[in-house]
Write a protein that holds these residues in place. Structure first.
Motif, PDB file in Angstrom:
ATOM      1  N   LEU A   1      69.401  45.276  81.475  1.00 21.86           N
ATOM      2  CA  LEU A   1      70.147  45.715  80.304  1.00 21.86           C
ATOM      3  C   LEU A   1      70.034  44.582  79.293  1.00 21.86           C
ATOM      4  CD1 LEU A   1      72.069  47.369  78.558  1.00 21.86           C
ATOM      5  CD2 LEU A   1      73.980  46.411  79.896  1.00 21.86           C
ATOM      6  N   LEU A   2      69.262  44.803  78.248  1.00 25.34           N
ATOM      7  CA  LEU A   2      69.075  43.804  77.202  1.00 25.34           C
ATOM      8  C   LEU A   2      70.063  44.076  76.087  1.00 25.34           C
ATOM      9  CD1 LEU A   2      67.662  41.495  75.719  1.00 25.34           C
ATOM     10  CD2 LEU A   2      65.900  43.146  75.012  1.00 25.34           C
ATOM     11  N   VAL A   3      70.920  43.114  75.824  1.00 27.80           N
ATOM     12  CA  VAL A   3      71.896  43.209  74.746  1.00 27.80           C
ATOM     13  C   VAL A   3      71.374  42.330  73.618  1.00 27.80           C
ATOM     14  CG1 VAL A   3      74.308  42.880  74.089  1.00 27.80           C
ATOM     15  CG2 VAL A   3      73.735  43.560  76.438  1.00 27.80           C
ATOM     16  N   LEU A   4      71.057  42.958  72.501  1.00 28.42           N
ATOM     17  CA  LEU A   4      70.471  42.266  71.356  1.00 28.42           C
ATOM     18  C   LEU A   4      71.497  42.232  70.230  1.00 28.42           C
ATOM     19  CD1 LEU A   4      67.821  41.030  70.247  1.00 28.42           C
ATOM     20  CD2 LEU A   4      67.210  43.332  69.476  1.00 28.42           C
ATOM     21  N   THR A   5      71.859  41.022  69.796  1.00 26.47           N
ATOM     22  CA  THR A   5      72.930  40.876  68.800  1.00 26.47           C
ATOM     23  C   THR A   5      72.559  39.834  67.732  1.00 26.47           C
ATOM     24  OG1 THR A   5      74.138  39.050  69.835  1.00 26.47           O
ATOM     25  CG2 THR A   5      74.608  41.276  70.664  1.00 26.47           C
ATOM     26  N   PRO A   6      73.305  39.817  66.633  1.00 26.17           N
ATOM     27  CA  PRO A   6      73.105  38.775  65.623  1.00 26.17           C
ATOM     28  C   PRO A   6      73.861  37.485  65.947  1.00 26.17           C
ATOM     29  CG  PRO A   6      74.702  40.359  64.817  1.00 26.17           C
ATOM     30  CD  PRO A   6      74.217  40.869  66.155  1.00 26.17           C
ATOM     31  N   ASP A   7      74.546  37.432  67.086  1.00 29.37           N
ATOM     32  CA  ASP A   7      75.335  36.252  67.458  1.00 29.37           C
ATOM     33  C   ASP A   7      74.439  35.032  67.655  1.00 29.37           C
ATOM     34  OD1 ASP A   7      78.032  37.531  67.775  1.00 29.37           O
ATOM     35  OD2 ASP A   7      76.961  38.666  69.307  1.00 29.37           O
TER      36      ASP A   7
ATOM     37  N   ARG B   1      71.577  41.623  86.049  1.00 26.75           N
ATOM     38  CA  ARG B   1      70.706  42.544  85.324  1.00 26.75           C
ATOM     39  C   ARG B   1      70.940  42.496  83.821  1.00 26.75           C
ATOM     40  NH1 ARG B   1      72.195  47.985  88.175  1.00 26.75           N
ATOM     41  NH2 ARG B   1      74.223  47.036  87.778  1.00 26.75           N
ATOM     42  N   VAL B   2      72.030  41.846  83.388  1.00 27.58           N
ATOM     43  CA  VAL B   2      72.343  41.753  81.965  1.00 27.58           C
ATOM     44  C   VAL B   2      71.616  40.555  81.356  1.00 27.58           C
ATOM     45  CG1 VAL B   2      74.159  41.416  80.237  1.00 27.58           C
ATOM     46  CG2 VAL B   2      74.609  42.815  82.265  1.00 27.58           C
ATOM     47  N   ALA B   3      70.856  40.838  80.313  1.00 23.03           N
ATOM     48  CA  ALA B   3      70.172  39.784  79.560  1.00 23.03           C
ATOM     49  C   ALA B   3      70.643  39.881  78.111  1.00 23.03           C
ATOM     50  CB  ALA B   3      68.671  39.967  79.637  1.00 23.03           C
ATOM     51  N   TRP B   4      70.786  38.746  77.478  1.00 21.26           N
ATOM     52  CA  TRP B   4      71.180  38.727  76.070  1.00 21.26           C
ATOM     53  C   TRP B   4      70.108  38.020  75.256  1.00 21.26           C
ATOM     54  CZ3 TRP B   4      71.969  34.279  73.098  1.00 21.26           C
ATOM     55  CH2 TRP B   4      72.375  34.521  71.786  1.00 21.26           C
ATOM     56  N   SER B   5      69.918  38.494  74.054  1.00 21.42           N
ATOM     57  CA  SER B   5      69.066  37.798  73.104  1.00 21.42           C
ATOM     58  C   SER B   5      69.608  38.049  71.702  1.00 21.42           C
ATOM     59  CB  SER B   5      67.615  38.266  73.202  1.00 21.42           C
ATOM     60  OG  SER B   5      66.789  37.376  72.470  1.00 21.42           O
ATOM     61  N   SER B   6      69.165  37.201  70.799  1.00 21.61           N
ATOM     62  CA  SER B   6      69.630  37.289  69.413  1.00 21.61           C
ATOM     63  C   SER B   6      68.511  37.776  68.502  1.00 21.61           C
ATOM     64  CB  SER B   6      70.101  35.916  68.943  1.00 21.61           C
ATOM     65  OG  SER B   6      69.005  35.014  68.882  1.00 21.61           O
ATOM     66  N   PHE B   7      68.913  38.244  67.338  1.00 26.48           N
ATOM     67  CA  PHE B   7      67.937  38.608  66.325  1.00 26.48           C
ATOM     68  C   PHE B   7      67.103  37.381  65.951  1.00 26.48           C
ATOM     69  CE2 PHE B   7      70.848  42.162  64.489  1.00 26.48           C
ATOM     70  CZ  PHE B   7      70.526  42.981  65.544  1.00 26.48           C
ATOM     71  N   ALA B   8      67.737  36.216  65.944  1.00 36.42           N
ATOM     72  CA  ALA B   8      67.024  34.979  65.594  1.00 36.42           C
ATOM     73  C   ALA B   8      65.910  34.687  66.593  1.00 36.42           C
ATOM     74  CB  ALA B   8      68.003  33.805  65.520  1.00 36.42           C
ATOM     75  N   LEU B   9      66.175  34.910  67.876  1.00 34.29           N
ATOM     76  CA  LEU B   9      65.141  34.666  68.888  1.00 34.29           C
ATOM     77  C   LEU B   9      64.011  35.690  68.768  1.00 34.29           C
ATOM     78  CD1 LEU B   9      64.248  32.832  71.161  1.00 34.29           C
ATOM     79  CD2 LEU B   9      65.563  34.211  72.739  1.00 34.29           C
ATOM     80  N   LEU B  10      64.349  36.939  68.469  1.00 35.58           N
ATOM     81  CA  LEU B  10      63.318  37.954  68.247  1.00 35.58           C
ATOM     82  C   LEU B  10      62.471  37.566  67.037  1.00 35.58           C
ATOM     83  CD1 LEU B  10      61.884  40.621  68.758  1.00 35.58           C
ATOM     84  CD2 LEU B  10      63.765  41.781  67.568  1.00 35.58           C
ATOM     85  N   ASP B  11      63.116  37.124  65.978  1.00 30.58           N
ATOM     86  CA  ASP B  11      62.418  36.680  64.776  1.00 30.58           C
ATOM     87  C   ASP B  11      61.467  35.523  65.095  1.00 30.58           C
ATOM     88  OD1 ASP B  11      62.292  36.776  61.708  1.00 30.58           O
ATOM     89  OD2 ASP B  11      62.812  34.668  62.071  1.00 30.58           O
ATOM     90  N   GLN B  12      61.947  34.571  65.877  1.00 35.12           N
ATOM     91  CA  GLN B  12      61.132  33.419  66.277  1.00 35.12           C
ATOM     92  C   GLN B  12      59.945  33.862  67.137  1.00 35.12           C
ATOM     93  OE1 GLN B  12      63.335  30.347  68.319  1.00 35.12           O
ATOM     94  NE2 GLN B  12      61.498  29.447  69.174  1.00 35.12           N
ATOM     95  N   ALA B  13      60.179  34.787  68.053  1.00 30.90           N
ATOM     96  CA  ALA B  13      59.106  35.285  68.919  1.00 30.90           C
ATOM     97  C   ALA B  13      58.018  35.983  68.096  1.00 30.90           C
ATOM     98  CB  ALA B  13      59.670  36.230  69.976  1.00 30.90           C
ATOM     99  N   ILE B  14      58.430  36.713  67.076  1.00 32.92           N
ATOM    100  CA  ILE B  14      57.464  37.371  66.196  1.00 32.92           C
ATOM    101  C   ILE B  14      56.654  36.322  65.440  1.00 32.92           C
ATOM    102  CG2 ILE B  14      57.201  38.818  64.136  1.00 32.92           C
ATOM    103  CD1 ILE B  14      59.646  40.453  65.209  1.00 32.92           C
ATOM    104  N   ASP B  15      57.337  35.314  64.890  1.00 31.69           N
ATOM    105  CA  ASP B  15      56.628  34.229  64.195  1.00 31.69           C
ATOM    106  C   ASP B  15      55.595  33.575  65.105  1.00 31.69           C
ATOM    107  OD1 ASP B  15      57.767  34.406  61.676  1.00 31.69           O
ATOM    108  OD2 ASP B  15      59.313  32.892  62.076  1.00 31.69           O
ATOM    109  N   GLU B  16      55.999  33.244  66.322  1.00 30.98           N
ATOM    110  CA  GLU B  16      55.085  32.580  67.258  1.00 30.98           C
ATOM    111  C   GLU B  16      53.884  33.460  67.594  1.00 30.98           C
ATOM    112  OE1 GLU B  16      57.558  31.368  70.532  1.00 30.98           O
ATOM    113  OE2 GLU B  16      58.575  29.840  69.326  1.00 30.98           O
ATOM    114  N   LEU B  17      54.121  34.752  67.754  1.00 27.21           N
ATOM    115  CA  LEU B  17      53.031  35.680  68.035  1.00 27.21           C
ATOM    116  C   LEU B  17      52.053  35.722  66.862  1.00 27.21           C
ATOM    117  CD1 LEU B  17      51.764  38.021  69.738  1.00 27.21           C
ATOM    118  CD2 LEU B  17      53.265  39.546  68.469  1.00 27.21           C
ATOM    119  N   LEU B  18      52.590  35.854  65.653  1.00 31.54           N
ATOM    120  CA  LEU B  18      51.731  35.976  64.479  1.00 31.54           C
ATOM    121  C   LEU B  18      51.010  34.676  64.130  1.00 31.54           C
ATOM    122  CD1 LEU B  18      53.986  38.239  62.233  1.00 31.54           C
ATOM    123  CD2 LEU B  18      51.952  38.905  63.539  1.00 31.54           C
TER     124      LEU B  18
END
Length: 176
Positions: free
Chosen positions: A117-123, A137-154
């Protein structure tokens, strides 16, 4: 910036490339899914692995000559056994324990060997409510980490990201 122009029509119309749900959470979640569905499997795994903090994350495993696990050796195996539920919050401190518990109950009904269960928040930090749940089973991630992951990929010179994929990922970043 989330629009594209359709071919010439009598009236020029702008259409959103992202979701038109009225609820913010649903709009963000549907937009994330739309972008993920447009990416190659390896890029989906890389982004999800980054936000789940699992460098070896696999949605699908491809293996030649799998000799372990039974009689006979088939030429190859393609295996997938994951269920990943996504709960998106668009407001800080928006996670509620009863909702998380309902999602975990739904996961318990699943047959997949990997359940997340991935909980994605702006926190900025993991919401304390998730610590009260005490379920691995609970995983948390932030919008900031998703943004960073996209930057690293690109920015990865070893990745060949199509213009379309890059465009969609940048638009997702803008939306977030």
């Amino acid at each position: 910036s989330w629009h594209y122009r359709r071919p010439k029509q009598s009236k020029e119309k702008m259409t959103s490339i992202f979701s038109t749900y009225s609820t913010g959470e649903n709009r963000v979640t549907a937009s994330i899914l739309a972008v993920l569905k447009s990416l190659s499997l390896s890029r989906i795994e890389r982004l999800l692995g980054a936000i789940l903090e699992q460098s070896e994350f696999e949605l699908v495993r491809f293996q030649n000559q799998p000799s372990k696990g039974g009689a006979g050796v088939p030429d190859a195996i393609i295996h997938a056994s994951i269920r990943l539920l996504l709960e998106t919050k668009t407001e800080r401190n928006g996670v509620r324990k009863p909702q998380i518990e309902r999602h975990l109950a739904r996961l318990s009904e699943a047959n997949e060997t990997v359940q997340v269960l991935l909980v994605l928040t702006p926190d900025d930090v993991r919401p304390r409510i998730l610590d009260d749940v005490n379920d691995q089973r609970v995983a948390w991630s932030s919008f900031a980490l998703l943004d960073q992951a996209i930057d690293e990929l690109l920015e990865d010179s070893h990745e060949v990201v199509s213009e379309r994929e890059a465009f969609l990922l940048r638009e997702l970043q803008s939306m977030l």
